[in-house]
Design an enzyme around this catalytic site. Structure first.
Site: not given
Length: 340
Positions: A141, A241
């Site tokens: 991320e 995710e």
């Protein structure tokens, strides 16, 4: 390539060491990895911290030693393996990207060398154990940077290139991924990759996105982003995710990070087993229908509440209501969303 139906189960070793039990839908006790595979999961994602000292009460999991053991187990089951390098001693995401303690004080050039050497060292050790990953994430991320403070968007291409070079120098067949958090945000995604390409980002195989629909935005925005990625960069996309809660209850003193109030407000959906199954199926189907959609990973489906296995040492589990096993380890019917 077969469409990836994956699960991040990085907490599983800590769960098992705290005597967590797992039961399939029929009530039979079984290895959680085998249960997930039985229901359609064909890929496992594992996070790797550099030198963790805060993860879980009983030990510093998500380190290299535990990762090697887990990787061997995953490969033995015949499943694909995605290794998620955090390049930090603890959680690295859009809120924090802390430089490992061992790298503190290094210059940008020295950090670049450290990323290369560390990535290569990890992969060589996995190779020695016949447990090489099939795919590697260079950072987790990283939409707001990597290795803060050095790793801002206009400076991080060198770090990513170092990681990519290390992967290919160990085994060119391993696929590489760049992962950002803004799964339904076309503008942020394009700005991020345009900036990195401007600063010399080398080629990579997959563009990874986090997409939690109660945070990220509508399904339509997700589809728009995949379409724009295909048109602008020609890249295949994997959602690495996603999740949805099956209940609004908590079984410890740590509040759940995702509540029914949030899901009702943003999606007009209450937490329930049926809605967990539906949202997971929806995300998989949306990605599967896109020409460049290559897979979806559910984040931590086996992480139900067990004392000592919280988000950090001494903490409870803020994600338990998004697991696909209830508080006793019983698999929920939503696990069938993976395809079986």
């Amino acid at each position: 390539m077969e469409f990836i139906v994956g699960a991040d189960i990085s907490s599983l070793q800590a769960m098992e060491d705290q005597n967590a039990k797992f039961y399939d839908i029929d009530g039979s006790r079984e290895d959680a990895v085998k249960i997930l595979a039985r229901h359609g999961v064909n890929y496992i994602r594992l996070r790797l911290f550099h030198h963790p000292t805060e993860s879980f009460d009983r030990g510093d999991y998500c380190d290299l030693e535990h990762t090697i053991a887990f990787a061997k187990r995953v490969k033995k089951q015949g499943l694909g393996l995605l290794l998620d390098f955090h390049y930090s001693d603890f959680w690295a995401d859009w809120k924090q990207q802390s430089i490992p303690d061992a790298w503190q004080g290094q210059s940008k050039e020295e950090l670049e060398q450290s990323v290369y050497a560390y990535t290569k060292e990890v992969l060589l050790k996995l190779k020695k154990e016949d447990a090489l990953p099939d795919m590697v994430q260079i950072g987790n991320e990283i939409g707001k940077g990597l290795l803060w403070e050095y790793g801002s968007l206009d400076a991080m291409a060198a770090f990513l290139n170092a990681g990519i070079d290390a992967v290919y120098d160990v085994e060119p067949a391993i696929k590489t991924m760049i992962h950002i958090e803004c799964g339904a945000d076309v503008e942020r995604t394009q700005t991020f990759f345009d900036t990195l390409l401007k600063h010399g980002l080398k080629d990579y195989d997959y563009l990874g996105l986090s997409y939690y629909p109660y945070w990220a935005g509508s399904y339509e925005k997700l589809q728009e982003n995949l379409k724009n990625i295909r048109e602008c960069y020609g890249k295949d996309v994997i959602i690495v995710e996603t999740a949805f809660p099956y209940t609004d209850e908590t079984h410890d003193t740590t509040p759940n990070v995702v509540t029914g109030e949030l899901t009702q407000k943003t999606m007009n959906l209450a937490p329930s087993v049926a809605n967990q199954k539906k949202v997971t199926e929806d995300v998989i189907e949306i990605v599967r229908k896109q020409p460049n959609g290559k897979g979806v990973f559910y984040w931590e489906p086996a992480w139900y509440q067990v004392d000592g296995v919280g988000a950090a040492k001494g903490m409870g589990n803020e994600w338990e209501n998004q697991a696909m096993f209830d508080s006793t380890g019983q698999a929920l019917p939503s696990i069938c969303a993976f395809g079986r």
